[in-house]
Design a protein around this motif. Structure first.
Motif, PDB file in Angstrom:
ATOM      1  N   SER A  37     133.183  51.397  -8.827  1.00 27.28           N
ATOM      2  CA  SER A  37     134.352  50.645  -9.236  1.00 27.28           C
ATOM      3  C   SER A  37     134.243  50.356 -10.728  1.00 27.28           C
ATOM      4  CB  SER A  37     134.446  49.335  -8.452  1.00 27.28           C
ATOM      5  OG  SER A  37     135.545  48.586  -8.908  1.00 27.28           O
ATOM      6  N   GLY A  53     135.720  47.893 -12.196  1.00 27.73           N
ATOM      7  CA  GLY A  53     136.099  46.512 -12.408  1.00 27.73           C
ATOM      8  C   GLY A  53     136.923  46.010 -11.245  1.00 27.73           C
ATOM      9  N   PRO A  54     137.514  44.832 -11.396  1.00 26.69           N
ATOM     10  CA  PRO A  54     138.312  44.279 -10.288  1.00 26.69           C
ATOM     11  C   PRO A  54     139.586  45.088 -10.058  1.00 26.69           C
ATOM     12  CG  PRO A  54     138.468  42.886 -12.233  1.00 26.69           C
ATOM     13  CD  PRO A  54     137.455  43.945 -12.542  1.00 26.69           C
ATOM     14  N   LEU A  55     140.030  45.086  -8.824  1.00 25.68           N
ATOM     15  CA  LEU A  55     141.252  45.801  -8.479  1.00 25.68           C
ATOM     16  C   LEU A  55     142.465  45.073  -9.033  1.00 25.68           C
ATOM     17  CD1 LEU A  55     140.575  46.661  -4.733  1.00 25.68           C
ATOM     18  CD2 LEU A  55     140.511  48.213  -6.657  1.00 25.68           C
ATOM     19  N   SER A  56     143.489  45.845  -9.342  1.00 25.52           N
ATOM     20  CA  SER A  56     144.729  45.217  -9.782  1.00 25.52           C
ATOM     21  C   SER A  56     145.441  44.625  -8.567  1.00 25.52           C
ATOM     22  CB  SER A  56     145.622  46.225 -10.502  1.00 25.52           C
ATOM     23  OG  SER A  56     146.013  47.243  -9.611  1.00 25.52           O
ATOM     24  N   ARG A  57     146.470  43.883  -8.810  1.00 21.94           N
ATOM     25  CA  ARG A  57     147.146  43.158  -7.729  1.00 21.94           C
ATOM     26  C   ARG A  57     147.879  44.094  -6.774  1.00 21.94           C
ATOM     27  NH1 ARG A  57     150.795  37.780  -8.359  1.00 21.94           N
ATOM     28  NH2 ARG A  57     151.299  37.629  -6.168  1.00 21.94           N
TER      29      ARG A  57
END
Length: 99
Positions: A44, A46-50
């Motif tokens: 990954s 980074g964090p997933l988008s919304r």
């Protein structure tokens, strides 16, 4: 073999004398460790988008709603792949091992 197992799950739920909600809860709960191990193998950035999170949440809600349908309907609908395989073998002279 997997289609046969999924197709007969409604029968086993009925024989277990539990509600479909209980069966779905435990089916999902028992899948969490395997899914967690699979997720560890992915990378990954980074964090997933919304948007992907919302799509996954909506898919989960729809899956849960589908599981709340009657056990008989689920068993009948899940037998379709098994019937298609048998029909191909009988009427189209197909070898089931090659399908």
């Amino acid at each position: 073999m997997g289609s046969l197992g999924i197709a007969t799950s409604g029968v086993f739920i009925a024989l277990a004398a539990v509600s479909p909600v209980t069966a779905i809860f435990f089916r999902c709960a028992l899948a969490v460790p395997a899914l967690w191990l699979l997720a560890q193998g992915t990378s990954s950035d980074g964090p997933l988008s919304r948007r992907p999170v919302m799509v996954a949440a909506i898919a989960g809600v729809l899956f849960a709603a589908d599981g709340l349908s009657s056990t008989v309907n689920a068993a009948v609908l899940m037998l379709v792949p098994v019937g298609a395989l048998e029909s191909a073998a009988l009427f189209l002279d197909e070898n089931p091992a090659q399908l």
